[in-house]
Write an enzyme that holds these catalytic residues in place. Structure first.
Site, PDB file in Angstrom:
ATOM      1  N   THR A  73       0.734  -1.201  -0.067  1.00  0.00           N
ATOM      2  CA  THR A  73      -0.128  -0.093  -0.141  1.00  0.00           C
ATOM      3  C   THR A  73       0.810   1.225  -0.020  1.00  0.00           C
ATOM      4  O   THR A  73       2.112   1.049   0.191  1.00  0.00           O
ATOM      5  CB  THR A  73      -0.849   0.115   1.144  1.00  0.00           C
ATOM      6  OG1 THR A  73      -0.058   0.197   2.359  1.00  0.00           O
ATOM      7  CG2 THR A  73      -1.760  -1.159   1.362  1.00  0.00           C
ATOM      8  N   GLN A  75       1.226   3.129   2.343  1.00  0.00           N
ATOM      9  CA  GLN A  75       1.982   3.429   3.415  1.00  0.00           C
ATOM     10  C   GLN A  75       2.603   2.220   3.933  1.00  0.00           C
ATOM     11  O   GLN A  75       2.879   1.969   5.287  1.00  0.00           O
ATOM     12  CB  GLN A  75       0.936   3.840   4.607  1.00  0.00           C
ATOM     13  CG  GLN A  75       0.516   5.337   4.335  1.00  0.00           C
ATOM     14  CD  GLN A  75       1.965   6.192   4.391  1.00  0.00           C
ATOM     15  OE1 GLN A  75       2.715   6.033   5.103  1.00  0.00           O
ATOM     16  NE2 GLN A  75       1.826   7.446   3.674  1.00  0.00           N
ATOM     17  N   SER A  76       2.964   1.566   3.024  1.00  0.00           N
ATOM     18  CA  SER A  76       3.444   0.367   3.416  1.00  0.00           C
ATOM     19  C   SER A  76       5.097  -0.002   4.220  1.00  0.00           C
ATOM     20  O   SER A  76       5.659   0.723   3.769  1.00  0.00           O
ATOM     21  CB  SER A  76       3.608  -0.573   2.114  1.00  0.00           C
ATOM     22  OG  SER A  76       4.659  -1.647   2.338  1.00  0.00           O
ATOM     23  N   ASN A  77       4.998  -0.545   5.275  1.00  0.00           N
ATOM     24  CA  ASN A  77       6.059  -0.482   5.913  1.00  0.00           C
ATOM     25  C   ASN A  77       7.205  -1.340   5.306  1.00  0.00           C
ATOM     26  O   ASN A  77       8.338  -1.093   5.518  1.00  0.00           O
ATOM     27  CB  ASN A  77       6.101  -1.160   7.288  1.00  0.00           C
ATOM     28  CG  ASN A  77       4.876  -0.469   8.307  1.00  0.00           C
ATOM     29  OD1 ASN A  77       4.935   0.822   8.422  1.00  0.00           O
ATOM     30  ND2 ASN A  77       3.937  -1.020   8.819  1.00  0.00           N
ATOM     31  N   CYS A  79       7.640  -2.101   1.970  1.00  0.00           N
ATOM     32  CA  CYS A  79       8.087  -0.981   0.932  1.00  0.00           C
ATOM     33  C   CYS A  79       9.389  -0.135   1.571  1.00  0.00           C
ATOM     34  O   CYS A  79      10.249  -0.012   0.990  1.00  0.00           O
ATOM     35  CB  CYS A  79       6.926  -0.354   0.133  1.00  0.00           C
ATOM     36  SG  CYS A  79       6.044  -1.738  -0.857  1.00  0.00           S
TER      37      CYS A  79
END
Ligand SMILES: Cc1ncc(COP(=O)(O)O)c(C=O)c1O
Length: 341
Positions: A73, A75-77, A79
């Site tokens: 997403t 806000q992916s942690n 990524c």
């Protein structure tokens, strides 16, 4: 001597992470509640992801990769952790993100850009075929003479799960050196990969604690299926003496309105823990799981035994995109009592 080749791994995490007692909340709930501060694994506060990436990037480097491709997403942690580790190691990061480019960057996305990752925004249709998108990015990188390595969403593979197998060994060692011999260890589950790793580590070390997860996105049966599948793959691929337990404990019903959607009650939990113990959870993952754990303990304080340890798996940067909701909450009603305690 074993004739299985060593599993590739690079050292990234600052370990062992501390284990701290939540003094005031324990007194309030009537059970000893502890936190393992895996939000402090380092590399830009990357939480559980940095443990997974020790093995995933270990494998990537063993294959001579120079580019990491992953998805998540906005806000992916995961990524953002891939972006941070890539910058640290001099690799390229290519991220496929679900959503549209916002007018201003925030939270993890802001860091993705600062860290120099290449971003691809995916429409809902593209996201529905994310494996094809990742394969196309991989083919494009190869055609440019690069050597890509693809990490699925959340690092959810058997390789990533090894990070939490190592974490269970770490907890086992900590209990030999003064940490409590926990009755139960609780972890947040998106895919359940971290729980699978802990269960494997428990079986390999003899760690006594039962390992429970709280599902925050998928339903509990989906998490259980994933955990079993990963443990079976680990046994086959690495010849580990592990097997899925007949009953994989997953607490269900705390997913809220779904991933990325965060209710005021969850933001209240983030605020309460910050005020009571000085520890900040992320609203999307750990706060939902912690909320579930506190709700369960409020109902029956000793149901998980006398000493319970929650693993804080990080995610702090996704707090900031909720600044408007949090501001309303903080300036509105008083937040003196725990919502569920
Ligand atoms: C902060 C945080 N905690 C927990 C999880 C869940 O990890 P897993 O997919 O291993 O269940 C994630 C993964 O997305 C996460 O970002």
């Amino acid at each position: 001597m074993s004739d299985t080749p060593p599993i590739p791994r690079i050292e990234l995490a600052h370990t062992p992470t501390p284990i701290l007692k939540l003094e005031r909340l324990s007194a309030r709930l009537g059970v000893e509640l502890w936190v393992k501060r895996d939000d402090l694994t380092g590399l830009l506060e990357s939480g559980n992801k940095v443990r997974k990436l020790e093995f995933l990037i270990g494998e990537a480097l063993a294959q001579n990769a120079d580019t990491l491709i992953t998805c998540g997403t906005l806000q992916s942690n995961c990524c953002r952790t891939v972006a941070a580790v890539s910058a640290r190691l001099g690799l390229r990061a290519v991220l496929a993100l679900k959503g549209v480019k916002p007018a201003a960057y925030d939270g993890n996305l802001l860091l993705d850009r600062m860290l120099g990752a290449e971003l691809h925004y995916c429409t809902d249709e593209e996201w529905a075929k994310i494996d094809d998108v990742l394969a196309a990015l991989e083919a494009r990188e190869r055609s440019r003479g690069r050597r890509p390595y693809v990490i699925p969403e959340s690092g959810a593979t058997v390789v990533g799960a090894l990070g939490y197998m190592a974490c269970a060994r770490e907890i086992f060692q900590q209990t030999k050196h003064g940490a409590p011999d926990f009755d139960t260890i609780v972890i947040t589950a998106f895919s359940g990969g971290s729980q699978a790793g802990l269960l494997m580590g428990k079986q390999l070390t003899g760690l006594r604690a039962q390992i429970i997860s709280v599902a925050v996105a998928w339903d509990a049966d989906e998490v259980r299926r994933y955990v079993s599948g990963i443990m079976e793959q680990a046994a086959r691929r690495y010849h580990l003496r592990v097997a899925p337990p007949a009953d994989i404990p997953v607490l269900d019903g705390y997913q809220g309105a779904g991933r990325g959607r965060v209710g005021e009650d969850t933001l209240a939990v983030v605020t309460q823990l910050a005020r009571t113990e000085g520890i900040v959870l992320d609203p999307v993952y750990t706060a939902k799981a912690f909320q579930g754990l506190v709700a369960e303990l409020s109902r029956a304080p000793r149901q998980f035994g006398e000493r319970v340890c929650f693993i804080h798996t990080g995610g702090i940067f996704s707090l900031f995109p909720f600044r408007a909701e949090l501001s309303r909450l903080l300036d509105g009603e008083s937040l003196v009592e725990w919502p569920h305690a």
